[in-house]
Structures are given as structure tokens and as C-alpha cells.
Design an enzyme around this catalytic site. Structure first.
Site, PDB file in Angstrom:
ATOM      1  N   GLY A   1       0.833  -1.190   0.000  1.00 50.02           N
ATOM      2  CA  GLY A   1       0.000   0.000   0.000  1.00 50.02           C
ATOM      3  C   GLY A   1       0.869   1.241   0.000  1.00 50.02           C
ATOM      4  O   GLY A   1       1.979   1.233  -0.528  1.00 50.02           O
ATOM      5  N   CYS A   2       0.400   2.286   0.609  1.00 51.29           N
ATOM      6  CA  CYS A   2       1.137   3.544   0.667  1.00 51.29           C
ATOM      7  C   CYS A   2       2.481   3.341   1.352  1.00 51.29           C
ATOM      8  O   CYS A   2       2.548   2.791   2.453  1.00 51.29           O
ATOM      9  CB  CYS A   2       0.318   4.585   1.433  1.00 51.29           C
ATOM     10  SG  CYS A   2       1.182   6.148   1.640  1.00 51.29           S
ATOM     11  N   PHE A   3       3.541   3.808   0.711  1.00 46.92           N
ATOM     12  CA  PHE A   3       4.861   3.583   1.286  1.00 46.92           C
ATOM     13  C   PHE A   3       5.082   4.335   2.588  1.00 46.92           C
ATOM     14  O   PHE A   3       5.916   3.941   3.397  1.00 46.92           O
ATOM     15  CB  PHE A   3       5.992   3.820   0.301  1.00 46.92           C
ATOM     16  CG  PHE A   3       5.974   5.082  -0.522  1.00 46.92           C
ATOM     17  CD1 PHE A   3       5.427   6.276  -0.097  1.00 46.92           C
ATOM     18  CD2 PHE A   3       6.546   5.053  -1.785  1.00 46.92           C
ATOM     19  CE1 PHE A   3       5.433   7.420  -0.882  1.00 46.92           C
ATOM     20  CE2 PHE A   3       6.578   6.195  -2.582  1.00 46.92           C
ATOM     21  CZ  PHE A   3       6.019   7.379  -2.123  1.00 46.92           C
ATOM     22  N   TRP A   4       4.337   5.394   2.841  1.00 45.86           N
ATOM     23  CA  TRP A   4       4.493   6.108   4.115  1.00 45.86           C
ATOM     24  C   TRP A   4       4.226   5.177   5.296  1.00 45.86           C
ATOM     25  O   TRP A   4       4.916   5.236   6.311  1.00 45.86           O
ATOM     26  CB  TRP A   4       3.537   7.282   4.211  1.00 45.86           C
ATOM     27  CG  TRP A   4       3.717   8.375   3.218  1.00 45.86           C
ATOM     28  CD1 TRP A   4       4.810   8.627   2.428  1.00 45.86           C
ATOM     29  CD2 TRP A   4       2.764   9.378   2.905  1.00 45.86           C
ATOM     30  NE1 TRP A   4       4.582   9.727   1.649  1.00 45.86           N
ATOM     31  CE2 TRP A   4       3.340  10.216   1.920  1.00 45.86           C
ATOM     32  CE3 TRP A   4       1.493   9.664   3.369  1.00 45.86           C
ATOM     33  CZ2 TRP A   4       2.681  11.323   1.391  1.00 45.86           C
ATOM     34  CZ3 TRP A   4       0.828  10.763   2.846  1.00 45.86           C
ATOM     35  CH2 TRP A   4       1.413  11.578   1.874  1.00 45.86           C
TER      36      TRP A   4
ATOM     37  N   TYR B   1      -3.610  11.558   7.204  1.00 52.40           N
ATOM     38  CA  TYR B   1      -3.375  10.206   6.691  1.00 52.40           C
ATOM     39  C   TYR B   1      -2.480   9.421   7.653  1.00 52.40           C
ATOM     40  O   TYR B   1      -2.723   8.244   7.921  1.00 52.40           O
ATOM     41  CB  TYR B   1      -2.741  10.268   5.297  1.00 52.40           C
ATOM     42  CG  TYR B   1      -2.676   8.929   4.610  1.00 52.40           C
ATOM     43  CD1 TYR B   1      -3.695   8.512   3.760  1.00 52.40           C
ATOM     44  CD2 TYR B   1      -1.601   8.068   4.812  1.00 52.40           C
ATOM     45  CE1 TYR B   1      -3.643   7.281   3.123  1.00 52.40           C
ATOM     46  CE2 TYR B   1      -1.537   6.839   4.191  1.00 52.40           C
ATOM     47  CZ  TYR B   1      -2.563   6.447   3.342  1.00 52.40           C
ATOM     48  OH  TYR B   1      -2.503   5.214   2.739  1.00 52.40           O
TER      49      TYR B   1
END
Length: 185
Positions: free
Chosen positions: A18-21, A163
Site C-alpha cells: 500500500g502507501c509507502f508512508w 493520513y
């Protein structure tokens, strides 16, 4: 013969969840992980930008590149953490993030990593660890490009960003609860 330096004994594993953050935020907390970098991998575009990857047309996944010391933590343990902090049953998405760039993937740099990944997936499937089949792509690392500077250490620099509060912080908390033995102090 010269003794092998510590740096040459490190290994690299690239993960897409998913989102790399979010994935970066978790693995920054893991003992034995020496470096975590957000980037793009295993697509058709060379040196893509974030904006290009977000279109879904590059074939690249948002990934984190882990450099780790296998004397302190093994690929199997890293993969167990990975499967605990994302949903490997969602095809081309993670929650609200939808598109091939958010797929679940394990991109290996050694045959041993690949075997560890395939073995763990077989075990999780046999144990019915998830309510649906695991769709995690498992393949050798084809290429990797670093994400733009402003994406690196995003959670650390913006912990109060919406987020991060909604998605990254709970993943970090789950890691610290579930894998306390692997958490950095």
C-alpha cells in the site's frame, strides 16, 4: 584474505504494502533494519515520479527498500511483520488506496528470501490466517528508484498529518504490540 566488512554483510529486501508512508513508518521501528527508503519498483517506467506512479500507468508499486543485518533479524521475521501490518488479500489496493501502485508485493534479492516468502505464504494459507486468499506478488527485484525527497521519513516529519494519524500510526502501534521483541528502543 581481508575480513568481510559489516556493510557487505547486509541484505536488501523490497516490500510493497500500500502507501509507502505506512510501511516505511513500521520498518523504521524494527531492530536490525539499518535503512528504510521509500521508492518505486517492478514496473515498466524508468525513474518515475510520484505523479506518474499515481496514474497507475507505470506498472510500478510504491515500495520500501529495507537494508538489514541478517545477523540481527532475518528475512522470515521481516516478512512476518510485513504480513501483520498490511492486508495481503486485497488485490491492487490497501483500504482507501486503490490502484496497481498499491499492490501487495515482495521483491527479493536472494533465492533464500524468495523461498522464505513462498514458505510463509504457504503456511499462512494452510493456517487460514486471513479470511481470503493471499494475493501478494512474490518475485525478484527487477528495478528500484528512490521516491522524491519529500516522501522520505514522511511519518516521522508529519506525525499529526491526517493520513498518518488514520493509517500509519495504527500500523506502527500494532507492530510495537505484536512484535515488541523486534522493536527499537
Amino acid at each position: 584474505m581481508l575480513p568481510q566488512s559489516h556493510a557487505s554483510a547486509t541484505q536488501t529486501l523490497v516490500l510493497a504494502g500500500g502507501c509507502f508512508w505506512c510501511i516505511e513508518a513500521v520498518f523504521k521501528q524494527v531492530r536490525g533494519v539499518l535503512n528504510v527508503e521509500s521508492g518505486y519498483s517492478n514496473g515498466q517506467a524508468a525513474r518515475p515520479t510520484y505523479e506518474e506512479v499515481c496514474t497507475g500507468r507505470t506498472g510500478c508499486a510504491e515500495v520500501v527498500k529495507l537494508t538489514y543485518d541478517p545477523e540481527r533479524i532475518g528475512a522470515r521475521q521481516l516478512l512476518e511483520i510485513f504480513f501483520a501490518v498490511h492486508d495481503p488479500t486485497q488485490l491492487d489496493r490497501q483500504g482507501v488506496d486503490v490502484g496497481t501502485q498499491y499492490r501487495s508485493g515482495i521483491y527479493t534479492t536472494t533465492p533464500e528470501q524468495r523461498e522464505a516468502a513462498l514458505q510463509l505464504i504457504r503456511e499462512l494459507q494452510t493456517e487460514h490466517a486471513f479470511d481470503a486468499p493471499i494475493v501478494t506478488e512474490t518475485m525478484p527485484l527487477i528495478h528500484y528508484w528512490s521516491a522524491e525527497r519529500h516522501h522520505q521519513d514522511f511519518f516521522k516529519r508529519h506525525p499529526a498529518q491526517g493520513y498518518c494519524l488514520m493509517f500509519a500510526a495504527p500500523k506502527v502501534a500494532k507492530f510495537r504490540r505484536t512484535f515488541a521483541q523486534f522493536a527499537k528502543a
